[in-house]
Design a protein around this motif. Structure first.
Motif, PDB file in Angstrom:
ATOM      1  N   GLY A 410      19.081 -44.132 -45.849  1.00 46.40           N
ATOM      2  CA  GLY A 410      19.529 -43.714 -47.185  1.00 46.40           C
ATOM      3  C   GLY A 410      18.343 -43.547 -48.115  1.00 46.40           C
ATOM      4  N   SER A 411      18.461 -42.591 -49.058  1.00 48.38           N
ATOM      5  CA  SER A 411      17.320 -42.334 -49.938  1.00 48.38           C
ATOM      6  C   SER A 411      17.118 -43.512 -50.892  1.00 48.38           C
ATOM      7  N   SER A 412      18.145 -44.322 -51.070  1.00 48.40           N
ATOM      8  CA  SER A 412      18.011 -45.476 -51.961  1.00 48.40           C
ATOM      9  C   SER A 412      17.105 -46.538 -51.323  1.00 48.40           C
ATOM     10  N   GLU A 413      16.795 -46.345 -50.032  1.00 47.43           N
ATOM     11  CA  GLU A 413      15.982 -47.298 -49.278  1.00 47.43           C
ATOM     12  C   GLU A 413      16.599 -48.679 -49.242  1.00 47.43           C
ATOM     13  N   MET A 414      17.895 -48.735 -49.468  1.00 45.64           N
ATOM     14  CA  MET A 414      18.496 -50.054 -49.433  1.00 45.64           C
ATOM     15  C   MET A 414      19.282 -50.239 -48.139  1.00 45.64           C
ATOM     16  N   ASN A 415      19.371 -49.156 -47.336  1.00 44.36           N
ATOM     17  CA  ASN A 415      19.996 -49.371 -46.034  1.00 44.36           C
ATOM     18  C   ASN A 415      19.458 -48.411 -44.988  1.00 44.36           C
ATOM     19  N   ILE A 416      19.517 -48.868 -43.754  1.00 41.49           N
ATOM     20  CA  ILE A 416      19.174 -48.015 -42.621  1.00 41.49           C
ATOM     21  C   ILE A 416      20.385 -48.048 -41.706  1.00 41.49           C
ATOM     22  N   ILE A 417      20.865 -46.866 -41.343  1.00 39.27           N
ATOM     23  CA  ILE A 417      22.020 -46.828 -40.456  1.00 39.27           C
ATOM     24  C   ILE A 417      21.587 -46.263 -39.111  1.00 39.27           C
ATOM     25  N   VAL A 418      21.955 -46.961 -38.056  1.00 38.05           N
ATOM     26  CA  VAL A 418      21.670 -46.435 -36.722  1.00 38.05           C
ATOM     27  C   VAL A 418      22.974 -46.277 -35.967  1.00 38.05           C
ATOM     28  N   GLY A 419      23.004 -45.248 -35.108  1.00 35.83           N
ATOM     29  CA  GLY A 419      24.145 -45.050 -34.231  1.00 35.83           C
ATOM     30  C   GLY A 419      23.753 -45.472 -32.822  1.00 35.83           C
ATOM     31  N   VAL A 420      24.572 -46.311 -32.204  1.00 38.51           N
ATOM     32  CA  VAL A 420      24.313 -46.749 -30.818  1.00 38.51           C
ATOM     33  C   VAL A 420      25.616 -46.593 -30.029  1.00 38.51           C
ATOM     34  N   GLU A 421      25.541 -46.769 -28.726  1.00 37.39           N
ATOM     35  CA  GLU A 421      26.783 -46.695 -27.956  1.00 37.39           C
ATOM     36  C   GLU A 421      27.708 -47.853 -28.335  1.00 37.39           C
ATOM     37  N   ASN A 422      28.998 -47.581 -28.329  1.00 39.09           N
ATOM     38  CA  ASN A 422      29.975 -48.627 -28.665  1.00 39.09           C
ATOM     39  C   ASN A 422      29.667 -49.955 -27.985  1.00 39.09           C
ATOM     40  N   ASP A 423      29.376 -49.863 -26.686  1.00 35.89           N
ATOM     41  CA  ASP A 423      29.171 -51.087 -25.910  1.00 35.89           C
ATOM     42  C   ASP A 423      27.931 -51.866 -26.332  1.00 35.89           C
ATOM     43  N   ASP A 424      27.042 -51.214 -27.066  1.00 35.89           N
ATOM     44  CA  ASP A 424      25.803 -51.882 -27.487  1.00 35.89           C
ATOM     45  C   ASP A 424      25.909 -52.510 -28.876  1.00 35.89           C
ATOM     46  N   LEU A 425      27.073 -52.390 -29.513  1.00 29.42           N
ATOM     47  CA  LEU A 425      27.178 -52.840 -30.904  1.00 29.42           C
ATOM     48  C   LEU A 425      26.774 -54.313 -31.082  1.00 29.42           C
ATOM     49  N   GLU A 426      27.401 -55.186 -30.322  1.00 26.85           N
ATOM     50  CA  GLU A 426      27.172 -56.625 -30.511  1.00 26.85           C
ATOM     51  C   GLU A 426      25.714 -56.985 -30.231  1.00 26.85           C
ATOM     52  N   LYS A 427      25.214 -56.446 -29.108  1.00 24.69           N
ATOM     53  CA  LYS A 427      23.832 -56.716 -28.717  1.00 24.69           C
ATOM     54  C   LYS A 427      22.856 -56.235 -29.814  1.00 24.69           C
ATOM     55  N   SER A 428      23.151 -55.099 -30.398  1.00 21.23           N
ATOM     56  CA  SER A 428      22.254 -54.533 -31.421  1.00 21.23           C
ATOM     57  C   SER A 428      22.250 -55.388 -32.674  1.00 21.23           C
ATOM     58  N   ILE A 429      23.431 -55.811 -33.112  1.00 20.47           N
ATOM     59  CA  ILE A 429      23.499 -56.633 -34.329  1.00 20.47           C
ATOM     60  C   ILE A 429      22.737 -57.939 -34.111  1.00 20.47           C
ATOM     61  N   GLN A 430      22.926 -58.524 -32.945  1.00 16.21           N
ATOM     62  CA  GLN A 430      22.212 -59.765 -32.644  1.00 16.21           C
ATOM     63  C   GLN A 430      20.694 -59.524 -32.658  1.00 16.21           C
ATOM     64  N   ALA A 431      20.255 -58.413 -32.075  1.00 16.89           N
ATOM     65  CA  ALA A 431      18.812 -58.124 -32.007  1.00 16.89           C
ATOM     66  C   ALA A 431      18.227 -57.916 -33.406  1.00 16.89           C
ATOM     67  N   ILE A 432      18.947 -57.196 -34.254  1.00 20.94           N
ATOM     68  CA  ILE A 432      18.438 -56.957 -35.618  1.00 20.94           C
ATOM     69  C   ILE A 432      18.393 -58.284 -36.381  1.00 20.94           C
ATOM     70  N   TYR A 433      19.438 -59.061 -36.213  1.00 20.37           N
ATOM     71  CA  TYR A 433      19.499 -60.366 -36.884  1.00 20.37           C
ATOM     72  C   TYR A 433      18.303 -61.227 -36.467  1.00 20.37           C
ATOM     73  N   ASP A 434      18.069 -61.297 -35.172  1.00 21.18           N
ATOM     74  CA  ASP A 434      16.965 -62.129 -34.684  1.00 21.18           C
ATOM     75  C   ASP A 434      15.622 -61.643 -35.215  1.00 21.18           C
ATOM     76  N   ALA A 435      15.478 -60.319 -35.317  1.00 19.91           N
ATOM     77  CA  ALA A 435      14.188 -59.780 -35.774  1.00 19.91           C
ATOM     78  C   ALA A 435      13.942 -60.072 -37.253  1.00 19.91           C
ATOM     79  N   PHE A 436      14.990 -60.027 -38.068  1.00 26.87           N
ATOM     80  CA  PHE A 436      14.788 -60.154 -39.509  1.00 26.87           C
ATOM     81  C   PHE A 436      15.097 -61.529 -40.084  1.00 26.87           C
ATOM     82  N   VAL A 437      15.943 -62.274 -39.401  1.00 25.78           N
ATOM     83  CA  VAL A 437      16.403 -63.498 -40.044  1.00 25.78           C
ATOM     84  C   VAL A 437      15.830 -64.758 -39.438  1.00 25.78           C
ATOM     85  N   LYS A 438      15.697 -64.765 -38.137  1.00 24.07           N
ATOM     86  CA  LYS A 438      15.314 -66.050 -37.529  1.00 24.07           C
ATOM     87  C   LYS A 438      13.871 -66.436 -37.763  1.00 24.07           C
TER      88      LYS A 438
END
Ligand code: ADP
Ligand code: ASP
Ligand code: MG
Length: 438
Positions: A410-438
């Motif tokens: 988004g041009s507001s730079e307040m979000n990034i949206i990615v499209g992944v395969e349905n089956d990868d949704l949970e794995k992707s959220i966990q990976a992003i969480y681990d990269a930014f939060v842990k």
């Protein structure tokens, strides 16, 4: 003294024990004068929400299947609650009327709405508050779109007559007086509309979690809680699947500048999440506010040489979607490519027809279609000031072996949206969480 509007979700009003907790909460603060309630939700894992049972009754009737046993389950739940709360509202009389309407072939909206209707009658009696029906106050046009201003006027006028009231969430009525519901989870919207109408100092949304967490707790174990978040960030997250609050509940609160406080009925001592116009400061070293995702989108990537020079291309493309009444979710674009992202639910099996229209009217060189795509939004004002945020996100996904189908920053730079395969949704959220939060 200011007014507080408190909305209690399905699990908070699932049975007499839960309703007892809501009473304690309400009575702990005399400012809690207007209460919005959902239909009884799940009492335990594997239980069925009353709203789902009511929809099921209607489907059974439509298919000429016996529905009596299902309806009996609904009746029993309310009758037990009536006894346990020790209120006398003659719930049986209301149940008989609903059964008679079911027999007459009433609408699915009417049937579904009775969950909140009956619960509001019971809870109003238990609290000693007035019952104020939402039909006639919350108004929709013939197409089912909320008439926000008319609703605001009607609610103001009616609620001025009641010092304290309980209103059923989730529904209102159309121009012909028939009951119309919001989409699922819509009691949150009713609560926000009531908060706006009475000029509440806060809209409390009581649920079964102590506020918004940085990621869906069903995906990320022990996700960190968010103490404050802006309306805009929350809208991004709830639109993208952080289902704690219905995405349409934000607008009425935002225009009236009413903070929303998400609270836990089972842990009223927790402060929960406060949603306001300004984002609060992020915890030290934290870049993102939250992550949310949802499944079942289709991405159509359209390539055409010299597309950037062509006049009216996007207008014609969106015109086709408009003709089919399909909202455009996202439109990431490059020099000679445009990606159209639409929800599979809204496509409703018409993908081939639409691709044919695109071919005829847009004359693309090629079109790549990915069905069954999940979208994930990583949201937060903290991202804009940090170079390398997107690189970090893409690396996290690559390391998790996720194939990215689409990117929209988004041009507001307040979000990034990615499209992944349905089956990868949970794995992707966990990976992003681990990269930014842990
Ligand atoms: P209610 O019936 O009270 O309206 P909902 O089931 O609609 O409650 O919303 C609360 C649920 O939202 C939580 O139990 C949780 O499973 C889910 N949820 C999804 N994303 C999040 C998130 N980011 N933070 C907290 N809860 C979330
Ligand atoms: N009872 C409705 C549903 O289950 C509305 C709500 O709970 O907000 O969707
Ligand atoms: Mg909800």
């Amino acid at each position: 003294m200011g007014i507080k509007v408190a909305k209690f979700g399905g699990s908070s009003v699932a049975d007499a024990i839960q309703i007892g907790k809501t009473k304690n909460i309400i009575e702990a603060d005399p400012q809690r004068r207007y209460i919005v309630v959902s239909a009884p939700g799940k009492r335990f894992d594997g239980d069925t929400k009353v709203t789902d049972l009511l929809y099921l009754c209607k489907t059974h009737i439509e298919h000429h299947l016996p529905y009596e046993q299902l309806f009996q389950v609904v009746c029993d739940r309310y009758r037990v609650t009536e006894v346990n709360l020790d209120v006398k509202v003659d719930i049986q009389k209301h149940l008989d009327e609903i059964r008679a309407n079911l027999e007459k072939g009433t609408t699915a909206d009417y049937v579904a709405s009775r969950g909140e209707y009956l619960n509001a009658i019971l809870i109003a009696a238990y609290l000693g508050y007035d019952f104020v029906d939402a039909a006639g106050l919350i108004q929709f046009n013939a197409k089912g779109k909320l008439l926000a201003e008319e609703t605001d006027r009607a609610l103001k006028e009616e609620l001025a007559k009641h010092e304290r009231a309980v209103l059923p969430g989730f529904y209102g009525s159309g121009p012909d007086g028939s009951v119309k519901t919001f989409s699922r989870g819509g009691s949150d919207i009713t609560g926000a509309l009531v908060a706006r109408a009475v000029g509440a100092e806060v809209y409390e949304n009581w649920t079964d979690v102590s506020g918004l967490l940085m990621a869906d707790p069903r995906i990320v174990e022990n996700a960190k809680p968010i103490s404050t978040i802006s309306y805009k960030e929350l809208r991004e997250l709830s639109y993208m699947g952080a289902t704690v609050l219905h995405e349409d509940a934000i607008y009425p609160a935002r225009i009236a500048d009413i903070p929303i406080n998400i609270r836990n009925t089972n842990r009223p001592e927790d402060e929960g999440t406060l949603i306001t116009a300004e984002a609060g400061p992020l915890a030290d070293g934290q870049i993102i506010t939250g992550i949310a995702g949802s499944k079942d989108f289709t991405v159509i990537a359209i390539y055409k040489n010299m597309l950037s020079d062509e006049r009216g291309f996007v207008r014609r493309m969106t015109g086709i979607l408009e003709d089919y009444d399909i909202p455009l979710e996202h439109l990431p674009s490059g020099i000679d490519t445009v990606c159209v992202v639409v929800s599979n639910k809204k496509l409703d099996g018409r993908l081939d027809e639409i691709l044919e229209e695109f071919k005829q009217q847009l004359k693309p060189d090629t079109m790549d279609v990915s069905e069954d795509v999940a979208l994930i939004a990583t949201v937060g004002y903290g991202m804009s000031a940090r170079p390398g945020t997107s690189a970090k996100l893409f690396t996290a996904l690559a390391d998790a072996g996720v194939n990215i189908r689409m990117i929209d920053q988004g041009s507001s730079e307040m979000n990034i949206i990615v499209g992944v395969e349905n089956d990868d949704l949970e794995k992707s959220i966990q990976a992003i969480y681990d990269a930014f939060v842990k």
